[in-house]
Design a protein around this motif. Structure first.
Motif, short mmCIF file in Angstrom:
data_model
loop_
_atom_site.label_atom_id
_atom_site.label_comp_id
_atom_site.label_asym_id
_atom_site.label_seq_id
_atom_site.Cartn_x
_atom_site.Cartn_y
_atom_site.Cartn_z
N ALA A 94 0.83 -1.21 0.00
CA ALA A 94 0.00 0.00 0.00
C ALA A 94 0.86 1.26 0.00
CB ALA A 94 -0.94 0.00 1.20
N VAL A 95 1.90 1.26 0.83
CA VAL A 95 2.79 2.42 0.88
C VAL A 95 3.44 2.64 -0.48
CG1 VAL A 95 4.94 3.31 1.85
CG2 VAL A 95 3.22 2.30 3.36
N ARG A 96 3.98 1.60 -1.05
CA ARG A 96 4.66 1.75 -2.33
C ARG A 96 3.70 2.13 -3.46
NH1 ARG A 96 8.77 -3.38 -1.39
NH2 ARG A 96 10.23 -2.24 -0.03
N ARG A 97 2.49 1.59 -3.39
CA ARG A 97 1.49 1.92 -4.40
C ARG A 97 1.13 3.40 -4.37
NH1 ARG A 97 -1.62 -1.95 -3.12
NH2 ARG A 97 -3.02 -0.94 -1.65
N LEU A 98 0.88 3.92 -3.17
CA LEU A 98 0.50 5.32 -3.05
C LEU A 98 1.68 6.25 -3.24
CD1 LEU A 98 -2.07 5.19 -0.10
CD2 LEU A 98 -2.45 4.93 -2.56
N ALA A 99 2.88 5.81 -2.85
CA ALA A 99 4.08 6.63 -3.04
C ALA A 99 4.39 6.83 -4.51
CB ALA A 99 5.27 5.99 -2.34
N GLY A 100 3.89 5.95 -5.36
CA GLY A 100 4.09 6.12 -6.79
C GLY A 100 3.26 7.24 -7.37
N ARG A 101 2.31 7.74 -6.60
CA ARG A 101 1.41 8.80 -7.08
C ARG A 101 1.48 10.07 -6.25
NH1 ARG A 101 -3.78 8.78 -9.59
NH2 ARG A 101 -4.40 10.96 -9.83
N TRP A 102 1.67 9.93 -4.93
CA TRP A 102 1.63 11.09 -4.05
C TRP A 102 2.84 11.12 -3.11
CZ3 TRP A 102 -3.04 8.15 -4.48
CH2 TRP A 102 -4.05 8.79 -5.22
N THR A 103 3.09 12.29 -2.55
CA THR A 103 4.07 12.43 -1.49
C THR A 103 3.46 11.89 -0.20
OG1 THR A 103 5.01 14.39 -2.52
CG2 THR A 103 5.51 14.05 -0.19
N LEU A 104 4.26 11.13 0.54
CA LEU A 104 3.75 10.51 1.76
C LEU A 104 4.39 11.10 3.00
CD1 LEU A 104 3.70 6.68 0.89
CD2 LEU A 104 2.00 8.44 0.35
N GLY A 105 3.59 11.18 4.07
CA GLY A 105 4.09 11.52 5.39
C GLY A 105 3.62 10.46 6.38
N LEU A 106 4.15 10.53 7.58
CA LEU A 106 3.76 9.61 8.64
C LEU A 106 3.61 10.39 9.93
CD1 LEU A 106 4.81 6.02 9.24
CD2 LEU A 106 5.19 7.60 11.12
N ALA A 107 2.49 10.18 10.63
CA ALA A 107 2.25 10.82 11.92
C ALA A 107 1.93 9.73 12.92
CB ALA A 107 1.09 11.82 11.82
N THR A 131 8.40 12.24 8.60
CA THR A 131 7.81 11.43 9.66
C THR A 131 7.77 12.28 10.92
OG1 THR A 131 9.93 10.45 10.32
CG2 THR A 131 8.63 9.26 8.67
N VAL A 132 6.68 12.17 11.66
CA VAL A 132 6.48 12.96 12.88
C VAL A 132 6.09 12.04 14.01
CG1 VAL A 132 5.15 14.80 13.98
CG2 VAL A 132 5.79 15.01 11.57
N SER A 133 6.79 12.13 15.11
CA SER A 133 6.42 11.45 16.34
C SER A 133 5.66 12.41 17.23
CB SER A 133 7.67 10.95 17.08
OG SER A 133 7.35 10.58 18.41
N THR A 134 4.69 11.90 17.99
CA THR A 134 3.98 12.80 18.90
C THR A 134 4.88 13.29 20.03
OG1 THR A 134 3.05 10.84 19.99
CG2 THR A 134 1.64 12.02 18.45
N GLU A 135 6.08 12.73 20.16
CA GLU A 135 7.06 13.31 21.08
C GLU A 135 7.51 14.69 20.59
OE1 GLU A 135 9.58 9.51 22.75
OE2 GLU A 135 10.14 10.34 20.82
N GLU A 136 7.32 14.93 19.30
CA GLU A 136 7.85 16.13 18.66
C GLU A 136 6.82 17.24 18.49
OE1 GLU A 136 10.75 13.08 16.24
OE2 GLU A 136 9.20 14.17 15.15
#
Length: 218
Positions: A94-107, A131-136
């Protein structure tokens, strides 16, 4: 119109680690003879490290400061990950599929140490622009801070972006950030009905999160 970016949650969406978090925390409580409050597991989902470690001290009754409890918990999680990092079906694809079309982030609510090691183990480090951790951020989920920060770093409008979440607090956080929300609920820890109702789309598996599905959300 098409989404400007996609922001994933990690635990419970990409990695099947919610159970491990629960087992580790319950184990710490059992070691000290502390009863596990019925609502504790759900309450801590999405909390930042300072928030859940304080909860373990103040509500569950673990000994030591929140900082010490956090370190004990994260050390135990890291040891478990070294043995086996369970991945949810279809996550990498899923990550690779969507990364082929859009910029990805992680929270994620995980600490930075576990985010980095998990993505490296999955071979997905380069798939995420940020990528964002809730520590940040100031507040953990259900506050929208992590998602807003991820969108800020990506330079996108949250209202024109999509979040992929599983838990009650995560769904509430993404909705509070005004993002379009795809829910992939975990049957072991089903989200509350009011939280699930905030999702624009509910799917059972990540295989259902196709480019066509995501493109139609914005």
């Amino acid at each position: 119109m098409t989404p400007q970016a996609i922001v994933f949650d990690m635990d419970g969406v990409l990695t099947d680690t919610e159970v491990i978090w629960d087992e580790v925390r319950r184990g710490l409580a059992a070691d000290e003879g502390r009863a596990w409050p019925e609502e504790a597991t759900t309450a801590m989902m999405g909390m930042s490290t300072p928030e859940w470690s304080r909860y373990l001290v103040e509500t569950v009754g673990l000994s030591g400061s929140p900082e010490l409890v956090a370190n004990r918990t994260i050390d135990a999680m890291a040891e478990r990950y070294l043995v086996h990092l369970p991945t949810l079906p279809g996550a990498v694809e899923a990550v690779r599929r969507l990364a082929g079309r859009w910029t990805l982030g992680l929270a994620s609510s995980s600490p930075r140490r576990l985010i980095d090691s998990s993505l490296a183990a999955l071979g997905l480090t380069d798939s995420f622009a940020v990528t964002v951790s809730t520590e940040e951020v100031e507040r953990g989920k259900p506050a929208p801070d992590g998602y807003l920060r991820a969108c800020e770093l990506l330079g996108v409008d949250p209202a024109a972006s999509v979040a992929i979440e599983d838990s009650s607090n995560g769904l509430r956080a993404a909705a509070a950030a005004r993002m379009k929300v795809i829910a992939v609920p975990r049957p072991e820890f089903p989200p509350a009905e009011d939280a699930l109702a905030l999702a624009d789309v509910v799917v059972e598996h990540l295989d259902e999160v196709t480019v066509e599905l995501v493109a139609g959300l914005v």
